[in-house]
Design a protein around this motif. Structure first.
Motif, PDB file in Angstrom:
ATOM      1  N   SER A 154       0.814  -1.223   0.000  1.00 24.79           N
ATOM      2  CA  SER A 154       0.000   0.000   0.000  1.00 24.79           C
ATOM      3  C   SER A 154       0.843   1.266   0.000  1.00 24.79           C
ATOM      4  N   GLY A 155       2.156   1.125   0.073  1.00 29.24           N
ATOM      5  CA  GLY A 155       3.029   2.290   0.053  1.00 29.24           C
ATOM      6  C   GLY A 155       2.991   3.099   1.328  1.00 29.24           C
ATOM      7  N   VAL A 156       2.739   2.441   2.459  1.00 32.88           N
ATOM      8  CA  VAL A 156       2.654   3.146   3.735  1.00 32.88           C
ATOM      9  C   VAL A 156       4.055   3.582   4.169  1.00 32.88           C
ATOM     10  N   THR A 157       4.211   4.891   4.414  1.00 32.00           N
ATOM     11  CA  THR A 157       5.501   5.433   4.837  1.00 32.00           C
ATOM     12  C   THR A 157       5.472   5.949   6.274  1.00 32.00           C
ATOM     13  N   ASN A 158       4.282   6.215   6.807  1.00 29.84           N
ATOM     14  CA  ASN A 158       4.144   6.698   8.173  1.00 29.84           C
ATOM     15  C   ASN A 158       2.962   6.010   8.846  1.00 29.84           C
ATOM     16  N   VAL A 159       3.109   5.734  10.134  1.00 35.61           N
ATOM     17  CA  VAL A 159       1.998   5.234  10.945  1.00 35.61           C
ATOM     18  C   VAL A 159       1.953   6.060  12.219  1.00 35.61           C
ATOM     19  N   ALA A 160       0.772   6.528  12.585  1.00 35.54           N
ATOM     20  CA  ALA A 160       0.598   7.270  13.828  1.00 35.54           C
ATOM     21  C   ALA A 160      -0.606   6.706  14.574  1.00 35.54           C
ATOM     22  N   LEU A 161      -0.509   6.711  15.892  1.00 31.75           N
ATOM     23  CA  LEU A 161      -1.592   6.267  16.761  1.00 31.75           C
ATOM     24  C   LEU A 161      -2.111   7.473  17.538  1.00 31.75           C
ATOM     25  N   ILE A 162      -3.431   7.686  17.510  1.00 32.58           N
ATOM     26  CA  ILE A 162      -4.069   8.713  18.337  1.00 32.58           C
ATOM     27  C   ILE A 162      -4.674   7.986  19.529  1.00 32.58           C
ATOM     28  N   LEU A 163      -4.064   8.158  20.679  1.00 31.85           N
ATOM     29  CA  LEU A 163      -4.389   7.359  21.857  1.00 31.85           C
ATOM     30  C   LEU A 163      -5.110   8.210  22.902  1.00 31.85           C
ATOM     31  N   PRO A 164      -6.277   7.758  23.403  1.00 34.90           N
ATOM     32  CA  PRO A 164      -6.918   8.489  24.506  1.00 34.90           C
ATOM     33  C   PRO A 164      -5.943   8.665  25.672  1.00 34.90           C
ATOM     34  N   GLY A 165      -5.905   9.882  26.220  1.00 40.79           N
ATOM     35  CA  GLY A 165      -4.832  10.279  27.124  1.00 40.79           C
ATOM     36  C   GLY A 165      -4.692   9.505  28.406  1.00 40.79           C
ATOM     37  N   HIS A 166      -5.756   8.840  28.851  1.00 41.21           N
ATOM     38  CA  HIS A 166      -5.653   8.133  30.126  1.00 41.21           C
ATOM     39  C   HIS A 166      -5.079   6.728  29.963  1.00 41.21           C
ATOM     40  N   LEU A 167      -4.730   6.358  28.745  1.00 42.06           N
ATOM     41  CA  LEU A 167      -4.238   5.016  28.466  1.00 42.06           C
ATOM     42  C   LEU A 167      -2.745   5.038  28.175  1.00 42.06           C
TER      43      LEU A 167
END
Length: 212
Positions: A154-167
């Motif tokens: 798929s040509g993925v060059t970046n991965v980011a996780l948006i994580l709820p702050g209490h976790l």
């Protein structure tokens, strides 16, 4: 690259976060276009965060169509997952995205990230770099060989996780995505969530967020 954790702070206690519309992207950027693929976790553990997530996505689309943010050559896609993975929005030029579609995953039981990544691989081939932004608590299945191959194809060059702050970031996520950025947000504040997503977008294009 090492795991990087970036926070989005609301400021003094009780202060309301500024909406995403108050920010622009700043700094040089390469000529390359980017395809942002937002992966929405629809498992039961994320139910309480759905309202903030949906509002944040609406802010992102409006913000991306404004000046000094993303380019007309950039695009957006949305993939949903729980017990299965489905494309909610196929690759669409960022200035042409309409109303954000509702949840597409049809099996509510499970957190099968492999299915989501395999769904990403079904998107039309793009000449743009692909950046995955995962809105999740990261309590997901480990990557299998098919999903790993799909990330490459798929040509993925970046991965980011948006994580709820209490976790905290689960060890399995850190094992499977040691190169990913983690943006700690708020599960209930749509403005903070939107800013976290935009920070991930900024990082994927090598820019930074600044107040207008």
């Amino acid at each position: 690259a090492a795991l990087v954790i970036a926070g989005t702070q609301a400021g003094p206690a009780g202060a309301k976060a500024a909406p995403l519309a108050a920010y622009v992207l700043a700094g040089p950027r390469s000529p390359a276009c980017v395809r942002i693929v937002v992966i929405r976790d629809q498992s039961g553990s994320m139910t309480a965060f759905q309202a903030a997530r949906d509002d944040a996505m609406r802010q992102l689309v409006s913000w991306s169509a404004s000046t000094h943010t993303l380019r007309a050559t950039d695009s957006l896609a949305i993939v949903d997952f729980a017990g299965d993975g489905k494309v909610a929005l196929s690759t669409t030029p960022i200035r042409s995205v309409g109303p954000i579609p509702g949840d597409a995953a049809t099996n509510p039981d499970g957190s099968d990230l492999n299915a989501a990544i395999e769904a990403v691989a079904t998107l039309p081939t793009s000449t743009c770099r692909t950046s995955l932004i995962v809105l999740s608590d990261a309590l997901v299945t480990g990557l299998d060989s098919t999903a790993r191959a799909a990330l490459t194809s798929s040509g993925v060059t970046n991965v980011a996780l948006i994580l709820p702050g209490h976790l905290s970031v689960p060890d399995l996520w850190k094992h499977d995505f040691p190169y990913a950025d983690v943006f700690v947000s708020s599960g209930s504040d749509p403005d903070l969530t939107a800013r976290s997503v935009a920070q991930a977008v900024a990082h994927s294009v090598g820019q930074r967020m600044e107040k207008r």
